[in-house]
Design a protein around this motif. Structure first.
Motif, PDB file in Angstrom:
ATOM      1  N   HIS A 101       0.729  -1.179   0.059  1.00  0.00           N
ATOM      2  CA  HIS A 101       0.064   0.029   0.076  1.00  0.00           C
ATOM      3  C   HIS A 101       0.973   1.377   0.195  1.00  0.00           C
ATOM      4  N   ALA A 102       0.351   2.158  -1.247  1.00  0.00           N
ATOM      5  CA  ALA A 102       1.808   3.023  -1.132  1.00  0.00           C
ATOM      6  C   ALA A 102       1.527   4.160   0.273  1.00  0.00           C
ATOM      7  N   ARG A 103       0.587   4.495   0.521  1.00  0.00           N
ATOM      8  CA  ARG A 103       0.449   4.988   1.609  1.00  0.00           C
ATOM      9  C   ARG A 103       0.155   4.261   3.738  1.00  0.00           C
ATOM     10  N   PHE A 104      -0.205   3.355   3.901  1.00  0.00           N
ATOM     11  CA  PHE A 104       0.527   2.733   5.048  1.00  0.00           C
ATOM     12  C   PHE A 104       1.514   1.943   4.522  1.00  0.00           C
ATOM     13  N   SER A 105       2.434   1.088   3.947  1.00  0.00           N
ATOM     14  CA  SER A 105       2.984   0.313   4.077  1.00  0.00           C
ATOM     15  C   SER A 105       4.448   1.025   4.429  1.00  0.00           C
ATOM     16  N   ALA A 106       4.477   2.145   4.157  1.00  0.00           N
ATOM     17  CA  ALA A 106       5.405   3.323   3.901  1.00  0.00           C
ATOM     18  C   ALA A 106       5.173   3.741   5.560  1.00  0.00           C
ATOM     19  N   PHE A 107       6.982   3.689   6.019  1.00  0.00           N
ATOM     20  CA  PHE A 107       7.196   4.197   7.427  1.00  0.00           C
ATOM     21  C   PHE A 107       8.564   5.886   7.457  1.00  0.00           C
ATOM     22  N   SER A 108       8.438   6.374   6.228  1.00  0.00           N
ATOM     23  CA  SER A 108       9.228   7.319   6.460  1.00  0.00           C
ATOM     24  C   SER A 108       8.561   8.282   5.079  1.00  0.00           C
ATOM     25  N   ARG A 109       8.814   9.847   5.362  1.00  0.00           N
ATOM     26  CA  ARG A 109       8.587  10.798   3.846  1.00  0.00           C
ATOM     27  C   ARG A 109       9.830  11.735   4.063  1.00  0.00           C
ATOM     28  N   ARG A 110      10.478  11.763   2.956  1.00  0.00           N
ATOM     29  CA  ARG A 110      11.576  12.634   2.642  1.00  0.00           C
ATOM     30  C   ARG A 110      11.108  13.613   1.946  1.00  0.00           C
ATOM     31  N   ASN A 181      24.844  29.780  -4.205  1.00  0.00           N
ATOM     32  CA  ASN A 181      23.663  30.183  -3.927  1.00  0.00           C
ATOM     33  C   ASN A 181      22.264  29.640  -3.241  1.00  0.00           C
ATOM     34  N   LEU A 182      22.088  28.025  -2.636  1.00  0.00           N
ATOM     35  CA  LEU A 182      21.327  27.159  -2.520  1.00  0.00           C
ATOM     36  C   LEU A 182      21.640  26.978  -1.784  1.00  0.00           C
ATOM     37  N   ILE A 183      20.518  26.792  -0.657  1.00  0.00           N
ATOM     38  CA  ILE A 183      20.040  26.397   0.341  1.00  0.00           C
ATOM     39  C   ILE A 183      18.990  25.233   0.993  1.00  0.00           C
ATOM     40  N   VAL A 184      19.464  24.267   1.346  1.00  0.00           N
ATOM     41  CA  VAL A 184      18.661  22.886   1.588  1.00  0.00           C
ATOM     42  C   VAL A 184      18.568  22.440   2.557  1.00  0.00           C
ATOM     43  N   LEU A 185      16.975  22.306   2.774  1.00  0.00           N
ATOM     44  CA  LEU A 185      16.387  21.910   4.284  1.00  0.00           C
ATOM     45  C   LEU A 185      16.115  20.242   3.677  1.00  0.00           C
ATOM     46  N   GLU A 186      16.003  19.237   4.654  1.00  0.00           N
ATOM     47  CA  GLU A 186      16.507  17.625   3.904  1.00  0.00           C
ATOM     48  C   GLU A 186      15.392  17.724   5.231  1.00  0.00           C
ATOM     49  N   ALA A 187      14.726  17.163   5.264  1.00  0.00           N
ATOM     50  CA  ALA A 187      13.827  16.664   6.211  1.00  0.00           C
ATOM     51  C   ALA A 187      12.873  15.804   5.794  1.00  0.00           C
ATOM     52  N   GLU A 188      13.272  14.114   6.643  1.00  0.00           N
ATOM     53  CA  GLU A 188      12.716  12.853   7.279  1.00  0.00           C
ATOM     54  C   GLU A 188      12.001  12.295   8.398  1.00  0.00           C
ATOM     55  N   ALA A 189      10.615  12.316   8.001  1.00  0.00           N
ATOM     56  CA  ALA A 189      10.273  12.036   9.236  1.00  0.00           C
ATOM     57  C   ALA A 189       8.731  10.452   8.930  1.00  0.00           C
ATOM     58  N   ASN A 190       8.091  10.023  10.121  1.00  0.00           N
ATOM     59  CA  ASN A 190       6.981   8.703   9.487  1.00  0.00           C
ATOM     60  C   ASN A 190       6.004   9.546   8.883  1.00  0.00           C
ATOM     61  N   LEU A 238       9.090  23.544  -1.915  1.00  0.00           N
ATOM     62  CA  LEU A 238       9.512  22.302  -1.374  1.00  0.00           C
ATOM     63  C   LEU A 238       9.221  21.062  -2.314  1.00  0.00           C
ATOM     64  N   TYR A 239       9.898  19.412  -1.795  1.00  0.00           N
ATOM     65  CA  TYR A 239       9.338  18.648  -3.423  1.00  0.00           C
ATOM     66  C   TYR A 239       9.738  17.564  -1.835  1.00  0.00           C
ATOM     67  N   LEU A 240       8.425  16.256  -2.313  1.00  0.00           N
ATOM     68  CA  LEU A 240       8.388  15.597  -2.090  1.00  0.00           C
ATOM     69  C   LEU A 240       9.405  14.458  -2.680  1.00  0.00           C
ATOM     70  N   VAL A 241      10.794  13.765  -2.108  1.00  0.00           N
ATOM     71  CA  VAL A 241      11.988  13.170  -2.964  1.00  0.00           C
ATOM     72  C   VAL A 241      12.649  11.806  -2.792  1.00  0.00           C
ATOM     73  N   GLY A 242      11.248  11.581  -1.469  1.00  0.00           N
ATOM     74  CA  GLY A 242      11.929   9.988  -1.502  1.00  0.00           C
ATOM     75  C   GLY A 242      10.864   9.697   0.172  1.00  0.00           C
ATOM     76  N   ILE A 243      10.240   8.310  -0.275  1.00  0.00           N
ATOM     77  CA  ILE A 243       8.730   7.316   0.486  1.00  0.00           C
ATOM     78  C   ILE A 243      10.493   6.108   0.924  1.00  0.00           C
ATOM     79  N   GLY A 244      10.158   5.750   2.181  1.00  0.00           N
ATOM     80  CA  GLY A 244      10.273   4.404   3.193  1.00  0.00           C
ATOM     81  C   GLY A 244      10.381   3.666   3.302  1.00  0.00           C
ATOM     82  N   TYR A 245       9.961   2.612   2.608  1.00  0.00           N
ATOM     83  CA  TYR A 245       9.220   0.742   2.649  1.00  0.00           C
ATOM     84  C   TYR A 245       9.891   0.067   3.277  1.00  0.00           C
TER      85      TYR A 245
END
Length: 267
Positions: A101-110, A181-190, A238-245
């Protein structure tokens, strides 16, 4: 009936977010489902890993759908792309187990939030980055970000219309990188609350411009009150860049995007 997973990339500037809304409202989901329906010869409904807001981009979105149409993976990918607008692309397609399940099988979003820090607004990257004309103190922003790591009640960073059952989320990673000139905030959470990354970005930029001290972020978090935090940062950085499964779901892996960022950020 087979279950198929897709990796989706999109420029969110022309869409009112991922999720299908009322008729006449352009969304990424609507375009993807229309394109896949033409390949399948039947209506297709896709489930995504994370719903993105209006103007937010995706280069690591994952979706799944079920179909009884007999097609190879190239047909889903290239046939789908031939029916999609130029600002949406299917990066890969693969069969998955029925319990995926694309949503419920994921344990993290980046997510990545990309800031162009320069006195002059960008032209070539317009709509692709957030512009901050005041100089940003990245070390101070890093110090402030440390207060947000771990499991917390993120009510101070929650959008007004957020539908999450709980404001408690676990942030695994909150890093800042600077390349020119680019500053990137990298955020990963459940998981993330509505506007959570953009509200964090806005609050950290308040620290970076010197308006607030790094320790102020801890006070904002503790207040559990959205009104005490800084303004919400614009969506187009803002970019959704990865999903953890789990490893048992063998999905194609691509470098974290967006593609024009230096590849040494992809750790």
């Amino acid at each position: 009936m087979s279950r198929i997973a897709l990796g989706i990339e999109y420029n969110g500037n022309n869409y009112r977010g991922w999720q299908t809304q009322q008729p006449g409202v352009p969304t990424v989901q609507l375009e993807v489902e229309r394109a896949l329906a033409k390949v399948a010869d039947h209506p297709v409904s896709v489930i995504c890993a994370g719903r993105t807001d209006a103007g937010v981009h995706g280069c690591g979105q994952v979706v799944h759908f079920d179909s009884d149409a007999v097609r190879d993976m190239r047909a889903w990918q290239f046939g789908g792309n031939s029916n999609l607008p130029k600002d949406i692309s299917i990066r890969w397609a693969t069969p998955v187990a029925d319990d995926f399940h694309a949503r419920f099988s994921a344990f993290s979003r980046r997510y990545r939030y990309v800031i162009y820090n320069h006195p002059i607004r960008p032209a070539l990257l317009a709509g692709q980055v957030s512009w901050q004309f005041l100089p940003l103190d990245v070390p101070s922003m890093r110090e402030a970000a440390k207060h947000l790591i771990g499991e917390h009640d993120f009510s101070s960073f929650r959008g007004v219309y957020c539908q999450s059952k709980t404001p408690v989320k676990t942030v695994h990673r909150l890093d800042l990188f600077q390349r020119g000139n680019l500053i990137v905030l990298e955020a990963e959470a459940n998981a993330f609350l509505m506007h959570m990354v953009r509200n964090i970005a806005g609050t950290l930029m308040a620290v970076g411009t010197g308006k607030k001290k790094p320790e102020w972020v801890a006070e904002v978090l503790e207040a559990r009150n959205r009104s005490v935090a800084a303004s919400t940062a614009p969506p187009h950085g803002l970019y959704l860049v990865g999903i953890g499964y789990p490893q048992r779901f063998i999905l194609p892996q691509e470098p974290f995007g967006p593609a024009w960022l230096p590849q040494d950020l992809n750790a």
